[in-house]
Motif scaffolding. Structure first.
Motif, PDB file in Angstrom:
ATOM      1  N   THR A  15       0.035  -1.614   9.855  1.00 22.74           N
ATOM      2  CA  THR A  15      -0.681  -1.150   8.664  1.00 22.74           C
ATOM      3  C   THR A  15      -0.064   0.123   8.107  1.00 22.74           C
ATOM      4  OG1 THR A  15      -2.727  -2.103   9.551  1.00 22.74           O
ATOM      5  CG2 THR A  15      -2.940  -0.520   7.753  1.00 22.74           C
ATOM      6  N   TYR A  16       0.263   1.061   8.985  1.00 26.01           N
ATOM      7  CA  TYR A  16       0.835   2.334   8.538  1.00 26.01           C
ATOM      8  C   TYR A  16       2.204   2.132   7.880  1.00 26.01           C
ATOM      9  CZ  TYR A  16       2.889   6.986   8.779  1.00 26.01           C
ATOM     10  OH  TYR A  16       3.515   8.170   8.462  1.00 26.01           O
ATOM     11  N   LEU A  17       3.046   1.315   8.494  1.00 24.66           N
ATOM     12  CA  LEU A  17       4.406   1.132   7.982  1.00 24.66           C
ATOM     13  C   LEU A  17       4.425   0.329   6.684  1.00 24.66           C
ATOM     14  CD1 LEU A  17       6.308   0.416  11.331  1.00 24.66           C
ATOM     15  CD2 LEU A  17       6.287   2.540  10.002  1.00 24.66           C
ATOM     16  N   PRO A  21       5.480   0.746   1.359  1.00 24.17           N
ATOM     17  CA  PRO A  21       6.003  -0.271   0.433  1.00 24.17           C
ATOM     18  C   PRO A  21       4.927  -0.878  -0.461  1.00 24.17           C
ATOM     19  CG  PRO A  21       6.936  -0.567   2.626  1.00 24.17           C
ATOM     20  CD  PRO A  21       5.887   0.486   2.733  1.00 24.17           C
ATOM     21  N   VAL A  22       3.719  -1.059   0.064  1.00 22.53           N
ATOM     22  CA  VAL A  22       2.635  -1.605  -0.752  1.00 22.53           C
ATOM     23  C   VAL A  22       2.294  -0.650  -1.887  1.00 22.53           C
ATOM     24  CG1 VAL A  22       0.172  -2.144  -0.731  1.00 22.53           C
ATOM     25  CG2 VAL A  22       1.654  -3.080   1.028  1.00 22.53           C
ATOM     26  N   ARG A  23       2.356   0.650  -1.637  1.00 25.10           N
ATOM     27  CA  ARG A  23       2.094   1.632  -2.689  1.00 25.10           C
ATOM     28  C   ARG A  23       3.107   1.494  -3.817  1.00 25.10           C
ATOM     29  NH1 ARG A  23       3.864   6.766  -4.062  1.00 25.10           N
ATOM     30  NH2 ARG A  23       2.271   8.066  -5.099  1.00 25.10           N
ATOM     31  N   ALA A  52      -1.769  -4.078   2.967  1.00 25.06           N
ATOM     32  CA  ALA A  52      -1.252  -3.606   4.252  1.00 25.06           C
ATOM     33  C   ALA A  52      -2.271  -3.824   5.366  1.00 25.06           C
ATOM     34  CB  ALA A  52      -0.869  -2.130   4.151  1.00 25.06           C
ATOM     35  N   MET A  53      -3.539  -3.619   5.054  1.00 26.96           N
ATOM     36  CA  MET A  53      -4.576  -3.798   6.075  1.00 26.96           C
ATOM     37  C   MET A  53      -4.694  -5.263   6.486  1.00 26.96           C
ATOM     38  SD  MET A  53      -7.426  -1.214   4.441  1.00 26.96           S
ATOM     39  CE  MET A  53      -8.302  -0.863   5.948  1.00 26.96           C
ATOM     40  N   SER A 227      -9.787  -5.008  -2.188  1.00 29.62           N
ATOM     41  CA  SER A 227      -9.076  -5.850  -1.224  1.00 29.62           C
ATOM     42  C   SER A 227      -9.164  -5.287   0.179  1.00 29.62           C
ATOM     43  CB  SER A 227      -7.609  -5.988  -1.642  1.00 29.62           C
ATOM     44  OG  SER A 227      -6.969  -4.710  -1.707  1.00 29.62           O
ATOM     45  N   GLY A 228      -9.302  -3.984   0.308  1.00 28.14           N
ATOM     46  CA  GLY A 228      -9.423  -3.370   1.624  1.00 28.14           C
ATOM     47  C   GLY A 228     -10.863  -3.167   2.054  1.00 28.14           C
TER      48      GLY A 228
END
Length: 427
Positions: A15-17, A21-23, A52-53, A227-228
């Motif tokens: 999730t962190y990594l 890229p998702v941002r 990402a989550m 979405s999260g």
């Protein structure tokens, strides 16, 4: 325990990594809505952090499927697949909403469908442990309605509280930690394998929140969006449903002795009925107050406003970070208090501890009303807001002071606005 911790760490790392890229993808895709009247942030911030989550959730389930002890969860139960199916559906709807702003009724229908998908695949409440009565079996319609209601309430409660940087992710992480300890105790202490899926769901949920929080703390670089928030709300509800409706209380041999002893011994079983509500007590209270407030005003219950609990904390003088920490404190107090009560319901120290911590919480809430002033010898050690204001000294020569005053006009501004002419000053 080591395999649960490994699953948590893998989920958090993925999730962190992926959040970075998702941002960038969210910025390119234009998922940066304009500042609304109810928003607290002052700059457009990309959403879609739920992408990402979701991949962190998938990574956690994939890793758990390949671990020796956790693999039995997938072999003996269909609940992980049911969770993934419902999560994929609700996540997809959330992604579309983050980009195109879907109508609230459509989202509500999608939440009910996602809950129905999990029910069809076996993730449902089959019976309810009632104190003093025992285990009450539910009909198919009763279990379906109760499961769908719990999922929808939890999703919307988490979605409503997602209004400050790091608030929703932190509160759900605290709730998941308390729920993990509760489910792990049932699985490990009583040897009930049916509690293993709920323990796994709580560990994965903690990893999702912990991996996203570094990017979401104030000032947030990205928001999780619907979405999260809907995704973590569904995972939280799935764990509560699993441990409530799938664990047979008869396996814990609690219905022995007198009726009073049976009721006290049965606390670890019927606490799941209250645990989903205690761990989201603050979001649920915010949800109920929002519905009552908007309905009283003649508005739609889904109409947005600035009357949420976190907005009120900011209005009474709390900073952004302090408001978030106060909400963390109350979430931890309620969730951990329910957890401690499930372990030993007869201990008076637990009640006294909760009362004492609640008093501290109330004092923290009132701090902005009372600004203490430090003595002069301590000025160098305290922030400027705790120092007494220095009295303004009148100029010795008023004429000279006026000559040194900058001339107003010619493009000069006063408090951000251009003055038209010079003010007259009495001699």
């Amino acid at each position: 325990m080591r395999e649960y911790l490994l699953t948590l760490c893998i989920t958090a790392a993925v999730t962190y990594l992926l959040t970075g890229p998702v941002r960038k993808f969210a910025i390119v895709a234009g998922a940066m809505p304009e500042i609304r009247a109810r928003d607290v942030h002052r700059e457009p911030t990309p959403r879609l952090g739920g992408i990402a989550m979701f991949f962190g959730l998938c990574a956690g389930l994939l890793v758990a499927d390949h671990l020796t002890n956790l693999n039995e969860v997938f072999e003996n139960s269909n609940e992980p697949r049911a969770l993934l199916s419902g999560a994929a559906l609700i996540w997809l709807i959330g992604v579309l909403d983050d980009k195109f702003e879907i109508d609230a009724l459509i989202k509500l229908g999608a939440q009910m469908i996602a809950a129905g998908v999990m029910v069809v695949q076996g993730l449902t409440i089959l019976w309810l442990p009632v104190p003093g009565v025992g285990t009450v079996a539910l009909t198919q319609w009763q279990s379906t309605l109760l499961t769908v209601a719990l999922v929808v309430i939890t999703i919307n409660a988490v979605n409503f509280v997602d209004g400050l940087d790091g608030l929703a992710a932190g509160m759900v992480c605290i709730a998941a930690a308390a729920f993990f300890m509760y489910a792990y105790r049932i699985w490990y202490s009583y040897g009930i394998e049916a509690a293993a899926p709920a323990t796994l769901f709580a560990a994965i949920l903690m990893g999702m929140c912990l991996g996203f929080l570094p990017h979401n703390m104030h000032p947030a670089r990205i928001f999780m969006g619907d979405s999260g928030s809907m995704l973590i709300g569904l995972v939280l509800a799935a764990g509560a449903i699993s441990v409530t409706g799938q664990v047979d209380p008869d396996l814990m041999n609690l219905f022995t002795g007198s009726e009073r002893n049976s009721v006290h011994q049965m606390v670890p079983v019927y606490i799941p009925l209250l645990m989903p509500l205690t761990i989201i007590a603050i979001p649920a209270a915010d949800l109920i107050l929002a519905i009552v407030r908007r309905t009283w005003r003649g508005q739609s219950p889904f109409a947005a406003d600035r009357g949420h609990l976190h907005h009120r904390l900011l209005e009474i003088g709390h900073s952004h970070s302090r408001a978030v920490l106060i909400m963390y404190f109350w979430s931890a107090l309620i969730a951990c208090g329910a957890l401690a009560y499930s372990v030993n319901s007869a201990s008076m120290w637990i009640v006294l501890g909760i009362v004492f911590l609640s008093t501290i919480g109330l004092v923290l809430l009132l701090l902005p009303r009372f600004t203490p002033r430090a003595p002069r010898w301590a000025y160098r050690f305290v922030p400027p807001r705790y120092r007494r204001p220095e009295p303004e000294e009148a100029p010795a020569h008023p004429v000279a002071a006026e000559e040194e005053r900058p001339k107003v006009g010619a493009g000069l501004t006063v408090n951000g606005a251009t003055a038209i002419g010079a003010r007259s000053h009495p001699r």
